[in-house]
Design a protein around this motif. Structure first.
Motif, PDB file in Angstrom:
ATOM      1  N   GLN A 126       0.813  -1.213   0.000  1.00  0.00           N
ATOM      2  CA  GLN A 126       0.000   0.000   0.000  1.00  0.00           C
ATOM      3  C   GLN A 126       0.849   1.266   0.000  1.00  0.00           C
ATOM      4  N   THR A 127       1.944   1.254   0.747  1.00  0.00           N
ATOM      5  CA  THR A 127       2.714   2.471   0.980  1.00  0.00           C
ATOM      6  C   THR A 127       3.086   3.187  -0.309  1.00  0.00           C
ATOM      7  N   VAL A 128       3.599   2.467  -1.263  1.00  0.00           N
ATOM      8  CA  VAL A 128       4.027   3.082  -2.523  1.00  0.00           C
ATOM      9  C   VAL A 128       3.072   2.750  -3.666  1.00  0.00           C
ATOM     10  N   ILE A 129       2.765   1.477  -3.841  1.00  0.00           N
ATOM     11  CA  ILE A 129       1.972   1.062  -4.996  1.00  0.00           C
ATOM     12  C   ILE A 129       0.553   1.621  -4.925  1.00  0.00           C
ATOM     13  N   GLY A 130      -0.048   1.658  -3.748  1.00  0.00           N
ATOM     14  CA  GLY A 130      -1.393   2.209  -3.636  1.00  0.00           C
ATOM     15  C   GLY A 130      -1.453   3.655  -4.083  1.00  0.00           C
ATOM     16  N   LYS A 131      -0.492   4.448  -3.655  1.00  0.00           N
ATOM     17  CA  LYS A 131      -0.446   5.852  -4.062  1.00  0.00           C
ATOM     18  C   LYS A 131      -0.141   5.971  -5.554  1.00  0.00           C
ATOM     19  N   ARG A 132       0.747   5.113  -6.039  1.00  0.00           N
ATOM     20  CA  ARG A 132       1.088   5.156  -7.465  1.00  0.00           C
ATOM     21  C   ARG A 132      -0.110   4.789  -8.329  1.00  0.00           C
ATOM     22  N   ALA A 133      -0.906   3.826  -7.883  1.00  0.00           N
ATOM     23  CA  ALA A 133      -2.089   3.419  -8.650  1.00  0.00           C
ATOM     24  C   ALA A 133      -3.063   4.585  -8.801  1.00  0.00           C
ATOM     25  N   LEU A 134      -3.305   5.311  -7.724  1.00  0.00           N
ATOM     26  CA  LEU A 134      -4.208   6.461  -7.787  1.00  0.00           C
ATOM     27  C   LEU A 134      -3.638   7.557  -8.681  1.00  0.00           C
ATOM     28  N   HIS A 135      -2.339   7.798  -8.548  1.00  0.00           N
ATOM     29  CA  HIS A 135      -1.694   8.845  -9.343  1.00  0.00           C
ATOM     30  C   HIS A 135      -1.776   8.534 -10.830  1.00  0.00           C
TER      31      HIS A 135
END
Length: 382
Positions: free
Chosen positions: A176-185
């Motif tokens: 979640q820490t990186v990939i979750g934010k990257r997915a939204l971006h």
């Protein structure tokens, strides 16, 4: 390597350098249609913590990050998973002796006695190392581009059309820490992250200056902004969040309880208990902000990821009695319904990829295991 929280021993509490808080029960709020109750707590600072300059963990984290930076920059992707499996076993005996008993008790409290807790624990250790190599891969930028599938985006966009903003309540899975934010971006969602000043892998002076900054820098690539949540200026942070939501913004909040002066406790699985922050539910209950849960899973290590935004959390409406209902009580009742909806989504996600869940419910109630004071600043990266 920093392991997530599985429960703290009395000895660890005596030696802690973190803030100590006095915790009180505000209310036990029943939700009749669910046959459950949600317990609300408040927290008051008793003794400010002492910020350590350096720790043995800082040495290990520095060496591990340096090692993974070399791996990400020089070795082929096909070898990354094997390397993480190997590195996660270097201190396995110590982890099994010190951390595994509490982890096993927490997992069994949620899933029952039929689960292979040792296999899940070893899977978690490997997943945490893959999480750190994931960070190193983003730092080096060495031609690595995984497939990230985002689900539930339509519901989020529909909620934003109402113009009241949205809160995405994220779970602490390793990706979640990186990939979750990257997915939204990558989907065009510009989000603000609510965070704490100790966000990262270390809570020492050295860690704040050196170890945590690479993670924050990588995360910030995929964020519109970051709101640092200090307990001393909680009101100012609340005002900033309200302004973002009025501007129809998206706010990410991770499922931790150390931010804010209140939190909740609710049962989890077969016999476990978990703590959930009350802030997201409070915003939804008071301001009508759309509330979503989000979990991000690693389906094929370093190659495929799945980020899932739940349908909007909408509790069943209950009629407000003018004769007996007070606004404060009704607000807690509505918050309790949001809390249970969030708990349900969290439990569903944990069943899918239990070895990737970093923070588990306790086998005992919060009040039974912590007494009057608690170290509430054991941050796990959000």
């Amino acid at each position: 390597m920093r392991l997530p929280w599985f429960g703290k021993s009395r000895r660890a509490d005596r030696r802690t350098s973190s803030n100590i808080y006095h915790t009180e029960i505000i209310a036990d709020v029943p939700v009749p249609e669910r046959g459950e109750a949600v317990r609300f707590f408040s927290r008051r600072l008793v003794r400010p913590g002492r910020l350590r300059r350096f720790s043995n963990r800082d040495v290990r984290e520095s060496l591990l990050l340096g090692f993974f930076l070399v791996v990400a920059a020089t070795l082929p992707l096909a070898s990354w998973m094997r390397i993480c499996a190997w590195s996660s076993k270097l201190r396995l005996r110590r982890h099994l002796r010190k951390d595994f008993p509490r982890y096993a008790a927490a997992v069994r409290a949620v899933f029952g006695d039929g689960v292979d807790t040792e296999a899940l624990f070893k899977g978690l250790l490997a997943a945490v190392h893959r999480r750190q190599l994931l960070l190193a891969a983003h730092i080096t930028g060495h031609g690595w581009s995984p497939e990230i599938r985002l689900e539930g985006l339509e519901g989020l966009r529909a909620a934003l059309q109402r113009g009241r903003g949205a809160i995405i309540w994220c779970d602490q899975f390793t990706a979640q820490t990186v990939i979750g934010k990257r997915a939204l971006h990558e989907a065009g969602i510009e989000a603000h992250q609510v965070s704490v000043n100790f966000h990262g892998v270390s809570d020492t002076v050295f860690g704040l200056r050196f170890l945590n900054r690479p993670l924050i820098a990588v995360e910030n690539r995929f964020l519109k902004g970051r709101v640092i949540f200090e307990r001393g200026d909680a009101y100012q942070v609340t005002v900033r969040m309200q302004r973002m939501l009025r501007e129809n913004g998206v706010v990410l909040m991770t499922n931790t309880t150390h931010s804010g002066t209140t939190f909740t406790e609710v049962d989890m699985g077969q016999s476990g208990w978990t703590q959930l922050a009350s802030t997201p539910a409070n915003f939804a209950a008071r301001g009508g902000t759309a509330l979503f849960a989000m979990s991000t899973f690693e389906t094929v290590p370093f190659r495929e990821y799945r980020a899932v935004i739940s349908p909007e959390l909408v509790p069943a409406e209950e009629p407000i009695s003018a004769a007996t209902g007070e606004m404060a009580a009704k607000n807690l009742e509505l918050q309790a319904r949001y809390i249970l909806l969030k708990r349900d989504r969290l439990l569903e996600a944990m069943k899918l990829y239990p070895e990737q869940m970093m923070v588990w419910a306790g086998a005992q109630r919060f009040t039974a295991r912590s007494g009057d004071t608690t170290d509430a600043d054991a941050d796990v990266s959000s």
